[in-house]
Scaffold this motif. Structure first.
Motif: not given
Length: 582
Positions: A326-330, A565-566, A552-554, A508-509
Motif C-alpha cells: 500500500m501507499e498513503v498520502d493525505g 497503517f498495517v 507491508h507498513l506505511e 519510518i514514523a
C-alpha cells in the motif's frame, strides 16, 4: 550503472527496555470475513464417476466439492499462523481424483496433500518436496497400475509417483524447444495404455510419450486456428483416448484424437482458463476451470454446448483478498489487492472506498496485473507506480488509475531486469525496488528506463521505504533491516538480527522510529532511529491489535497524530494505529 555493492553483515541487537506509548487502535479499512473473496478462484478441476466435481480454489487457499448440479458439498482449508499444517493450503493449483481420494498440488507449501473425497479430511501428506508442483493428474502406467503424475514447471518436467507418494520416475529436461524437451510444462495426463500427454506451455504444443517415456509425437504451434495453441495449461484424456486441452490464452478447450488430429472446440473467451477435466462414458461431460471468471464451466459431451456454470461471483470492491502492499498520502490510500489482481483506493481518514482499477493480465504488452505486490505515489510526477510482481515489471498510472504507457523491466537477473519485485518506493523522480527473487535492491530512473545502481547481498528483500537520502530494506530471510544510501546504494548499517525473524514490511514514523512487520511472529517491532530495539506489539489473532501475516507498513502524519497503517494480509484488512508516542 554503478557497480553492484555487497552488504556487510549486521550484528545481533540486544533488546532494551521499551519506551514510549503503546500503539492505539484507530480504525480498520477493508471488509474482513471474506467480502473481498470471489466464490472461487478455480485453478484445478476434476470429476469422479458419479459426477461430483472437485476444485482447487487457489485464491481462497481451499479445496471444495460440488454435486453434479453445482451445489457445494464441502469446502476445506484455512489460512493460519502455520500454513504448513496438514489440511492447510497455500495456492493449491490442481487436483486429481482416484479411488475415493483427492490428490492436491499444494504449490505454496511445495507438497502434495491427499484428502478423502467424501468429506475433504486429510488422508496423507507426501514427504516429497517440490520446487513448484503446479499440475497433478491420476492415471495408469503401461501395466495398468495406478500412478499420480505431478508437473513441476520449475523443475521443468513430469514426475510419477505411486498413490502412496513414492517416487517412481522423474522426467525433467533443460528448458528447450527440441523434440522431447519442455518449456514450463503445466500439466500431464495418461491414456488407458499408459501413454503420457504433456501440456508444454511455453512451447505451445502437446507432447506424447509412450509408457517408457519415449517421444511418440507432438502437435500444435502458436496461434488461434484449430489445432493451434496460445499457452496450453491443462490436458486430460477420456476413456476413448480423446485428448482435451485447456488452451488458456485462447480461452477455449480443444479436443483431439490420440494422434493429435483436431476434433472440436468448446468454449470461447474463457478469461482465465486453467484446467480441463472429463467425466465418464462414451460422450463425457467436459469441465473447464475458469480462474478469472471465478467459475467452473460444464459442456455437454464432445464438441457440445454449454450445459451449466457454477461459482461466478466476483469479489466485492472495498475489500481484499491477500492484499500485500500500500501507499498513503493525505488524499488517497492505494492498496495492491494482490489475489484480486487490482488496485483499490480509499479515503485514508474515513476508510471509505473510492475506486479501483485493474484486471488480470499476463505477458509482455498486456494491460493487466499478475499478482501485484506493492505500489508507490511519486510526488514528482504525481503518478502511481505498481510493482506488477509476476509480470516482472513496474507500471505507471495517473492518480485515477489510467495507464500512462510507461513500463519498466523485463524478466531476468541482468541490468534493467526483475524477478518478482515485492516492494517499491519513490526517491524524487526515481524508484527504489526490492527485486526479491534476485535478492537485490535497485534504483531505477524512469526517464531512461535503466537502473542507476544495484545493491546485492540481501536474501529475499520484501519491502523498501525512503526517509531523506536513506533507504530502509526489510531483508526478509536475513532477519534484519538494512540501511542504504539512496545516492549510490552503499551500506550505512543494519540492525535487528536476533530480534527479527522474517521482516516483510518497514516504515519510518515522524519521530524517526522504525516500525517493522514480522509475519513469522504475527507482530510489529519498533526500533529507535539508531536501530535499538524498543518494543514488540501485537500477537496472532483477528481482534484489534492482533494480526495474521502482517506484511507491508506505511505511516501518515494526520494533524497531531502519527498514524501507522498495517497490512494485515490474511485477515484481509488494514489496521490503523496512533503511534504518536509521549
Amino acid at each position: 550503472m554503478a557497480a553492484a555493492i555487497a552488504l556487510a553483515g549486521g550484528g545481533a541487537v540486544s533488546p532494551a527496555l521499551a519506551s514510549g506509548s503503546t500503539p492505539v487502535y484507530l480504525q480498520t479499512i477493508g471488509a474482513p470475513g471474506g467480502g473481498g473473496h470471489a466464490t472461487m478462484y478455480p485453478s484445478g478441476v476434476d470429476v469422479d464417476p458419479s459426477g461430483d466435481v472437485y476444485v482447487a480454489d487457489t485464491g481462497n487457499d481451499q479445496v471444495a466439492a460440488y454435486s453434479p448440479s453445482g451445489a457445494q458439498l464441502w469446502r476445506v482449508g484455512t489460512r493460519g499462523t502455520n500454513p504448513k499444517l496438514a489440511g492447510r493450503f497455500a495456492q493449491p493449483r490442481d487436483i486429481a481424483y482416484a479411488a475415493g481420494l483427492l490428490y492436491v498440488a499444494d504449490l505454496g507449501n511445495n507438497r502434495v496433500q491427499v484428502l478423502n473425497a467424501a468429506d475433504g479430511s486429510v488422508a496423507a501428506v507426501w514427504s516429497y518436496r517440490f520446487p513448484s508442483a503446479i499440475g497433478i493428474t491420476a492415471g495408469v502406467d503401461g501395466a495398468n497400475n495406478p500412478i499420480v503424475l505431478v508437473t513441476d514447471n520449475v523443475a521443468n518436467g513430469v514426475l510419477a509417483f505411486s498413490t502412496s507418494g513414492s517416487l517412481l520416475w522423474s522426467d525433467t529436461t533443460p528448458v528447450g524447444k527440441a523434440a522431447g524437451q519442455f518449456n514450463g510444462p503445466r500439466d500431464a495426463a495418461t491414456d488407458s495404455a499408459g501413454n503420457i500427454y504433456v501440456a508444454d506451455y511455453a512451447n505451445d504444443r502437446i507432447e506424447k510419450f509412450d509408457a517408457n517415456r519415449n517421444l511418440l509425437l507432438s502437435w500444435g504451434s502458436r496461434g488461434a486456428a484449430n489445432g493451434q495453441f496460445n499457452r496450453p495449461y491443462g490436458v486430460a484424456v477420456d476413456s476413448a483416448g480423446r485428448v482435451y486441452v485447456a488452451d488458456s490464452d485462447n480461452g477455449r478447450i480443444e479436443e483431439f484424437d490420440g494422434s493429435g488430429n483436431w476434433l472440436a472446440t468448446v468454449g470461447t473467451g474463457q478469461f482465465g482458463l486453467r484446467r480441463v477435466a472429463v467425466g465418464s462414458g462414451a460422450n463425457p461431460e467436459v469441465y473447464g476451470a475458469d480462474l478469472w471468471s471465478y467459475e467452473i464451466t460444464e459442456y455437454s459431451g464432445v464438441g457440445g454446448t454449454l450445459d451449466q456454470t457454477f461459482g461466478g461471483t466476483p469479489p466485492a470492491t472495498g475489500a481484499f483478498n491477500e492484499a500485500y502492499g500500500m501507499e498513503v498520502d493525505g488524499a488517497n490510500l492505494y492498496v495492491a489487492d494482490t489475489d484480486n489482481q487490482r488496485v483499490e483506493a480509499f479515503d485514508p481518514s474515513s476508510g471509505a472506498f473510492q475506486f479501483s482499477w485493474g484486471t488480470r493480465g499476463f505477458g509482455d504488452g498486456n494491460p493487466g496485473f499478475n499478482w501485484p505486490r506493492d505500489l508507490t505515489i511519486n510526488e514528482t510526477t504525481n503518478t502511481v507506480w505498481v510493482a506488477d510482481t509476476k509480470n516482472f515489471r513496474l507500471t505507471e498510472f495517473d492518480r485515477s488509475g489510467n495507464p500512462t504507457g510507461r513500463n519498466l523491466g523485463s524478466f531476468g537477473k541482468g541490468p534493467n531486469q526483475l524477478n518478482w519485485p515485492y516492494g517499491i518506493a519513490s526517491y524524487g523522480a526515481d524508484l527504489v525496488v526490492a527485486d526479491t527473487n534476485n535478492s537485490r535492491i535497485q534504483l531505477w530512473d524512469p526517464s531512461t528506463g535503466h537502473t542507476v545502481w544495484t545493491a546485492v547481498g540481501m536474501n529475499f528483500p520484501k519491502d523498501v521505504t525512503v526517509a531523506g537520502d536513506v533507504i530502509y530494506v526489510a531483508d526478509s530471510l536475513n532477519g534484519r533491516i538494512v540501511r542504504l544510501s539512496a545516492v549510490d546504494g552503499s551500506v550505512i548499517d543494519s540492525f535487528g538480527v536476533g530480534v527479527l525473524h522474517r521482516p516483510e514490511g518497514v516504515a519510518i514514523a515522524a519521530d524517526g522510529n522504525v516500525w517493522v512487520a514480522d509475519p513469522a511472529r504475527n507482530d510489529l517491532v519498533e526500533f529507535n532511529s539508531a536501530g535499538t530495539y524498543l518494543r514488540t506489539f501485537g500477537k496472532a489473532g483477528s481482534a484489534a491489535g492482533q494480526f495474521n501475516n502482517p506484511t507491508h507498513l506505511e505511516t501518515l502524519v494526520s494533524g497531531a497524530t502519527n498514524e501507522l497503517f498495517v497490512m494485515d494480509t490474511w485477515n484481509d484488512r488494514i489496521q490503523v494505529f496512533d503511534v504518536t508516542g509521549q
